[in-house]
Enzyme design. Structure first.
Site, PDB file in Angstrom:
ATOM      1  CG  HIS B  64      11.259   4.237   6.452  1.00  0.00           C
ATOM      2  ND1 HIS B  64      12.581   3.310   6.925  1.00  0.00           N
ATOM      3  CD2 HIS B  64      10.051   2.897   6.640  1.00  0.00           C
ATOM      4  CE1 HIS B  64      11.900   1.702   7.848  1.00  0.00           C
ATOM      5  NE2 HIS B  64       9.788   1.393   6.762  1.00  0.00           N
ATOM      6  CG  LEU B  65      13.743  10.265  10.304  1.00  0.00           C
ATOM      7  CD1 LEU B  65      14.345  10.761  10.960  1.00  0.00           C
ATOM      8  CD2 LEU B  65      13.250  11.709   9.030  1.00  0.00           C
ATOM      9  CG  ASP B 306       6.463   1.559   5.760  1.00  0.00           C
ATOM     10  OD1 ASP B 306       7.768   1.790   6.526  1.00  0.00           O
ATOM     11  OD2 ASP B 306       6.370   0.182   5.514  1.00  0.00           O
ATOM     12  N   GLY B 325       8.503   0.776  -0.960  1.00  0.00           N
ATOM     13  CA  GLY B 325       7.611   1.652   0.238  1.00  0.00           C
ATOM     14  C   GLY B 325       7.133   2.605  -0.583  1.00  0.00           C
TER      15      GLY B 325
END
Lengths: 332, 442
Positions: B64-65, B306, B325
């Protein structure tokens, strides 16, 4: 479970923090403060100059009033953050709110929050102020469990002609405590299970399947399928508040069905052993989890719980703020 | 001899089939020689890699950038630097950005931003418009730009009919779908694993069945459609067993596990530290042990991070309100080594299969593709003529994870304070160092 033998100078986040000796210490200090509450001028200078802040992120007039009354009887200054109208609405983080209140000079933060664990998180962020958990989500409500057990000890000692103060945990040895209701979502139930177990009682839970906690066996309790059978065995019945919205959702078909299967009705109250007592943390939904006649009957300790709540919370504040129990010898 | 020559000297080389002691010479972005005792050509830089294993640059299937949309948490630049420090030379950007990566214009934008990054940035497109799970996103126009993987990750395509159509459509385009397995009804409101810990902590839990039930359904959809499907971040051993059994029957399915599901359990949530909140949630110790066994037995195709950066204001809040996250790129390698049993008797072929070769194959990044301008072949063998995407890992010096060493803009790593058994010494992207002696070069 191996908690500390004293609450002195610590936070109160969970009932699991205290050993049997630690719980009994709170009870004995509370007995001394109960005496203060009976005086014509129920006030002592014990916490003069201390600032007690209540941060209620979820409204609870009763618990807040109880804590603030306790603080005032100990001559502490009280600051209440009315969270609904505060900066939290403007997007301030829990961490910033807590830091602000500490910077104002608060010695202790009494926190009620809809999220489990919020008081523990705040305690980990603060530099020096203490934290008292006044109910967090579905996690714990330790002061409520302490005042329930304190009230049960006083009532049972009285019935047996004993003096409650200094009686230790003797009345709890082998005592059968039945907790009825929405255990899954109840913070009171979690604190009660820990507290009563530490004191030596045997716990039974009784609830519809949807309101029982997952893996309840890990709590060291028994689960009763039928309330009628469980009631006839119980020495103490803790009736939990049923949030009425549970009756219209996926947890219960209806409130009427809940009352039929798990309500403490007049008929069921007759199944109780002589001398058995009933507690309820309030506010009661009469006619749902408990019949009015039972709530107002001689077995119910509800009003004594409220009165004792102030004394127990005085004891908690006193100990958390570092008061030596020996100071209480003689007159506080 | 070109000025862009680097000789990696004295290391152990992890090829696709064997591990041998060899030197590796890289010239102009390509492996020019692999042999013992190579002499450095004139002008070549020499990197001493004794004590290190030289392998293909790592490939992350699941990053996830946060760019575009949440550059406070992470940017392509900061994430790619963290990736390079972790040994990666390629990462797959998940589409849950703002706006969602559900059209050619967003894909083109992210690809363009990624060109100057410290690793190659491949882009996964969304399966449905806005990742809302209702109507199919324009997968063909994204595939035209070289997108090979499609997912609504962060959300499950939970409508069985929509998922069926997505698989049928993807099959026609020769691209792969990837599913985030989470039945929204069974998972509803769950902020951690449902079990003894959630019960005690008073936090709403989600059972493993929320994941496993979708895995079972989607395996049926693969059998029905014949399309290729990759299962993202499987956390429940039962999910992995289902996928492995289907793969053994010949279904075109693969799966990944995340490093945190192999190294942390749900007891970590005991202090309500939101750094341990992740979705799918951390599982109980017994399930973590089973997942590790499945990893070692080869049932899991890839370890994928992730990597999910969150700014502090998303984590300095109550556990149930915190964003799920945790960071992953910088430490996934060390954690995978831990999961495989440590550096003693480490199966280096398995390590690079899990972290480079298999993920590159799953994401179809093994070969150069003219649609992906500026990208090279990833996860290859260490052979003459292969693109020089390489990492050198020091198996003898541990890494202590500190706040200060985190290259991401966010610091939400649950591993701060922990010691990992290996150190990434050097990373080469198309023959150019992105990390030298453990420090980012650019």
């Amino acid at each position: 479970m191996s908690g500390a033998d004293s609450l002195l100078g610590g936070d109160l986040l969970s009932a699991a923090q205290l050993s049997r000796a630690g719980l009994v210490e709170v009870f004995d200090v509370a007995e001394a403060f109960a005496e203060v509450s009976r005086r014509a001028v129920p006030k002592v200078p014990t916490l003069r100059g201390k600032l007690v802040a209540t941060l209620f992120f979820e409204e609870s007039t009763r618990t807040r009033l109880s804590f603030e009354t306790a603080a005032r009887r100990l001559s502490a200054d009280v600051a209440s953050l009315a969270v609904a109208s505060s900066s939290v609405k403007k997007g301030e983080s829990l961490r910033d709110t807590a830091a602000t209140v500490e910077a104002l000079g608060a010695d202790v933060l009494i926190i009620r929050h809809r999220s489990s664990g919020a008081p523990a998180q705040v305690a980990s962020w603060l530099e020096h102020a203490k934290v008292i958990n006044a109910g967090d989500g579905s996690h714990e409500h330790p002061s409520q469990a302490l005042l329930d057990a304190f009230t049960v000890r006083a009532a049972l000692c009285e019935a047996r002609g004993q003096v409650s103060e200094g009686s230790g945990a003797s009345v709890f040895e082998g005592l059968r405590v039945l907790i009825v209701g929405d255990v899954r979502h109840s913070r009171v139930a979690r604190s009660q299970v820990i507290c009563y177990r530490t004191l030596g009682a045997r716990i039974t839970l009784c609830a519809p399947g949807t309101l029982l906690p997952r893996d309840a066996e890990a709590w060291g309790v028994e689960v009763a399928a039928h309330l009628d059978d469980a009631l006839s065995e119980a020495d103490v019945v803790s009736v939990l508040r049923l949030q009425t919205e549970r009756g219209s959702g996926s947890h219960l078909p209806s409130l009427a069905e809940y009352t039929a299967t798990h309500g403490l009705t007049e008929r069921r109250a007759e199944l109780l052993k002589p001398g058995a007592v009933i507690t309820h943390p309030g506010p009661m939904t009469r006619g749902v989890e408990i019949a009015s006649s039972v709530a107002d009957g001689p077995s119910a300790l509800v009003t004594r719980q409220v009165a004792n709540g102030v004394a127990v919370r005085m004891a908690i504040l006193f100990l958390v703020l570092g008061g030596e129990p020996s100071l209480l010898n003689g007159a506080p | 001899m070109s000025e862009r020559a680097i000789l990696l000297k004295g290391g152990l080389v992890a090829g696709a089939r064997a591990v041998d002691r060899n030197d590796v010479l890289v010239v102009d972005g390509v492996i020019a020689a692999v042999a013992l005792d190579l002499a450095a050509p004139e002008g070549a830089a020499v990197l001493d890699v004794s004590g290190c294993v030289v392998g293909p640059g790592l490939v992350d299937l699941h990053t996830h950038l946060r760019e575009p949309g949440d550059e406070e948490a992470e940017t392509i630049e900061s994430a790619s630097r963290a990736a390079a420090l972790g040994g990666y030379t390629a990462i797959m950007a998940m589409p849950n950005t703002e706006p969602a990566c559900d059209s050619a214009s967003v894909v083109a934008d992210v690809l363009a931003r990624g060109r100057s990054a410290s690793c190659e940035v491949a882009v996964a497109g969304a399966i449905t418009v806005g990742r809302e799970g209702r109507s199919l996103a324009p997968m063909a126009e994204m595939a035209e730009l070289g997108v090979t993987l499609f997912t609504d990750d962060g959300a499950c395509v939970h409508d069985g009919d929509v998922m069926r159509r997505a698989l049928e459509y993807a099959k026609g385009l020769s691209v792969t779908c990837a599913q985030h397995c989470e039945d929204p009804a069974l998972a509803a409101g769950g902020v951690m694993h449902e079990g003894a810990w959630s019960s005690m902590l008073g936090l709403p839990g989600q059972p493993t069945l929320a994941e496993t039930s979708i895995v079972a359904r989607d395996l049926g959809l693969v059998a029905l459609t014949g399309a290729t499907l990759h299962f993202l971040h499987l956390s429940a051993p039962e999910s992995v067993r289902l996928v492995a059994a289907a793969r053994d029957r010949g279904l075109p399915v693969t799966c990944e596990a995340a490093p945190h599901h192999l190294t942390l359990d749900d007891a970590q949530c005991v202090n309500y530290d939101p750094r341990f909140k992740v979705n799918p949630p951390l599982r109980p110790t017994v399930l973590v042990a089973e997942l590790i066994e499945l990893l070692r037995a080869g049932a899991i195709d890839a370890v994928a991070t992730d990597h999910a950066p969150h700014a502090s204001e998303r984590k300095d809040v109550p556990f149930d309100e915190a964003s799920p996250g945790m960071l992953g790129l910088q430490h996934a390698l060390g954690l995978t080594v831990v999961a495989l049993g440590g550096t003693e008797r480490l199966d280096l072929l398995a390590l690079f299969d899990l972290l480079s070769r298999r993920p590159a194959a799953i994401a179809r990044l093994r070969g150069a593709d003219e649609r992906r301008a500026g990208h090279s072949a990833q996860g290859g063998d260490i052979e003459v003529g292969e693109a020089a995407n390489l990492c050198a890992i020091d198996l003898e010096s541990p890494t202590v994870v500190t706040d200060a060493s985190i290259a991401s803009r966010s610091k939400n790593s649950p591993y701060v304070g922990r010691t990992l058994p290996v150190t990434v010494r050097h990373t080469l992207l198309r023959g150019v160092p992105t990390v030298l002696d453990g420090a980012a070069v650019r």
